[in-house]
Scaffold this active site. Structure first.
Site, short mmCIF file in Angstrom:
data_model
loop_
_atom_site.label_atom_id
_atom_site.label_comp_id
_atom_site.label_asym_id
_atom_site.label_seq_id
_atom_site.Cartn_x
_atom_site.Cartn_y
_atom_site.Cartn_z
N PHE A 130 34.22 -1.77 -11.89
CA PHE A 130 34.90 -2.55 -10.85
C PHE A 130 34.59 -1.92 -9.48
O PHE A 130 34.62 -0.70 -9.34
CB PHE A 130 36.40 -2.51 -11.13
N ASP A 201 40.28 3.53 -16.72
CA ASP A 201 40.98 2.51 -15.94
C ASP A 201 41.40 1.42 -16.92
O ASP A 201 40.55 0.77 -17.54
CB ASP A 201 40.06 1.96 -14.84
N TYR A 226 49.91 -5.66 -11.70
CA TYR A 226 50.08 -7.09 -11.40
C TYR A 226 49.25 -8.01 -12.28
O TYR A 226 49.26 -9.21 -12.07
CB TYR A 226 49.79 -7.37 -9.92
N LYS A 227 48.52 -7.48 -13.24
CA LYS A 227 47.71 -8.34 -14.11
C LYS A 227 48.53 -8.68 -15.36
O LYS A 227 49.52 -9.36 -15.25
CB LYS A 227 46.38 -7.65 -14.41
N ARG A 375 35.69 -17.01 -14.52
CA ARG A 375 36.49 -16.18 -15.42
C ARG A 375 37.73 -16.95 -15.89
O ARG A 375 38.42 -17.58 -15.09
CB ARG A 375 37.00 -14.92 -14.70
C1 LIG Z 1 42.38 -5.03 -10.57
C2 LIG Z 1 41.64 -3.75 -10.66
C3 LIG Z 1 41.82 -2.75 -9.71
C4 LIG Z 1 42.73 -3.01 -8.56
O1 LIG Z 1 42.89 -1.97 -7.70
P1 LIG Z 1 43.95 -2.07 -6.51
O2 LIG Z 1 43.95 -0.77 -5.92
O3 LIG Z 1 45.25 -2.52 -7.11
O4 LIG Z 1 43.50 -3.17 -5.59
C5 LIG Z 1 41.13 -1.56 -9.86
N1 LIG Z 1 40.28 -1.37 -10.90
C6 LIG Z 1 40.09 -2.32 -11.83
C7 LIG Z 1 39.19 -2.07 -12.96
C8 LIG Z 1 40.74 -3.54 -11.73
O5 LIG Z 1 40.54 -4.49 -12.63
#
Ligand SMILES: *Cc1c(COP(=O)(O)O)cnc(C)c1O
Length: 416
Positions: A130, A201, A226-227, A375
């Site tokens: 990511f 992660d 938040y997911k 997605r």
């Molecule tokens: C959604 C997501 C993030 C989000 O990071 P934020 O700091 O909350 O914006 C980070 N890493 C991965 C793999 C994600 O899917």
């Protein structure tokens, strides 16, 4: 079902009627006329969130004012919510706190990993990680000058790229793009065999599939609130530090909430024992309360049943796309085997952005990731098998009629 038997909507209605998780849908506040296939990006609203927030605002903030830090134990929320998240990711109590964002937590724990493995300088990750995970590592490497280096390889080359320079392997367990799942136990073992640490992660894992951090002997982890945890937009993230490492880390973001005695107002930093030293600033009480509602809801679900339904929904989506959408130039991206994917499926099409906007205009909400991925996330707590049917029927209609080929579907918004 025979391999070539057609799937009917009726057979799916029967599966919904027999679904052991069916009752969870009523615990979410979902708008009429929407099939929500983006719970992997922003989870839906638990019905209990608004009343909880109203209570925290009116009773706790309104009545108790500053006394609520003690009387309502606002100070303990990061650990309390963290321990609950821990139950979803296989972490015994005292190893998880809910705090900051995933990006900030990555920074804290990558820095910690370099401290825990002195003499080694390489952060090893995969090319398709990511973007924020890559950016944070790049920023840390710049800050540390020659002391650290980022090594990026293809996802299937991680184990062979391990050598005696690697301090930490950092991977997102479930790819945001393809949904492919890394084998957490195998990668952790391989890294530790080479005396490297592992930072996972779990942003697309927690609440989507069973995770066993303690069982795998993982070192460090971060993830998003938040997911699939349904904590609300911009919800606090979380981080995990295995107990054996906690008191060795000298936090780089040494804030007063991680101090051994914040209200001593001592001019020198002394880290709190255990996981608490990973806190930095004042806890976001309202956001933590909303997150706790999402996590509590998830804790009521059986994770085995949830994973079984998630695999059934994603398998069904792929089968229906193949049954209903042949000849439209749509390709399935990512693993075909349910066991190797998270709770999402990506479809590839050169006009993916416009097709997704047309779907959204028709009440089927997914999202788009450049350059060409549509997605679709399948949150098992609020989706029905018939929703998958109806979503694919919409996709077929849009492709058959060419409805996506309209100017209003081609202007890119800031968030895709
Ligand atoms: C959604 C997501 C993030 C989000 O990071 P934020 O700091 O909350 O914006 C980070 N890493 C991965 C793999 C994600 O899917």
């Amino acid at each position: 079902m025979a391999a070539d038997a057609k799937i009917s909507r009726e057979s799916l209605a029967a599966r919904d009627a027999a679904d052991p998780l069916a009752g969870f849908r009523a615990r979410f506040d979902l708008p009429d006329g929407v099939i929500y296939l983006d719970g992997n990006s922003l989870g839906a609203l638990p019905r209990s969130a608004a009343p909880r927030l109203a209570r925290v605002v009116a009773d706790e903030w309104g009545r108790d004012l500053i006394r609520a830090w003690n009387s309502r134990d606002w100070m303990g929320l990061p650990q309390k919510v963290g321990d609950k998240i821990g139950r979803l990711i296989g972490a015994a109590p005292g190893q998880v706190v809910a705090a900051d964002s995933t990006s900030v937590n990555l920074f804290k724990l990558l820095a910690a990993a370099l401290q825990l493995n002195p003499g080694r300088r390489v952060i090893l990750t995969e090319d398709s990680n990511f973007p924020t995970d890559l950016y944070v590592a790049q920023g840390l490497v710049r800050l540390l000058g020659g002391r650290a280096e980022l090594r990026r390889v293809a996802g299937d080359r991680i184990i062979e790229a391990l050598d005696e320079d690697v301090a930490v392997v950092t991977l997102t367990q479930v790819s945001y793009a393809s949904g492919a799942v890394h084998d957490m136990a195998a990668v952790t073992r391989a890294a530790q065999n080479k005396a490297a640490l592992v930072l996972w992660d779990l942003s697309h894992s927690a609440g989507a599939l069973p995770v066993d951090l303690d069982g795998c002997g993982a070192d460090l982890a971060v993830g998003c609130g938040y997911k699939y945890l349904n904590g609300g937009p911009g919800a606090p993230a979380y981080l995990y530090v295995a107990r054996r490492h906690q008191d060795t880390i000298d936090p780089v973001l040494a804030g007063w909430m991680g101090h051994a005695d914040p209200f001593a107002f001592d001019g020198e930093y002394r880290p709190a024992p255990g996981i608490t030293r990973q806190l930095c600033g004042t806890p976001p009480v309202l956001a933590l309360a909303a997150l706790e509602e999402g996590v509590d809801l998830m804790l009521d679900a059986d994770m085995g049943a949830l994973r079984a339904k998630s695999m059934a929904l994603t398998d069904l989506f792929i089968a229906l796309v193949e049954q209903e959408c042949r000849g439209f130039g749509i390709a399935i991206a990512g693993p075909r085997e349910a066991a190797r994917r998270g709770s999402q499926v990506s479809l590839r099409h050169a006009q993916g952005y416009a097709i997704m906007q047309a779907l959204i205009a028709n009440g089927v909400i997914g999202d788009f990731r450049a350059p060409d991925l549509m997605r679709f996330g399948f949150a098992p707590l609020y989706l029905r098998h018939t929703d998958v049917w109806d979503a694919v029927a919409s996709l077929r209609r849009i492709m058959e009629t060419g409805a996506w080929d309209a100017p209003e579907f081609k202007t890119r918004s800031a968030v895709t």
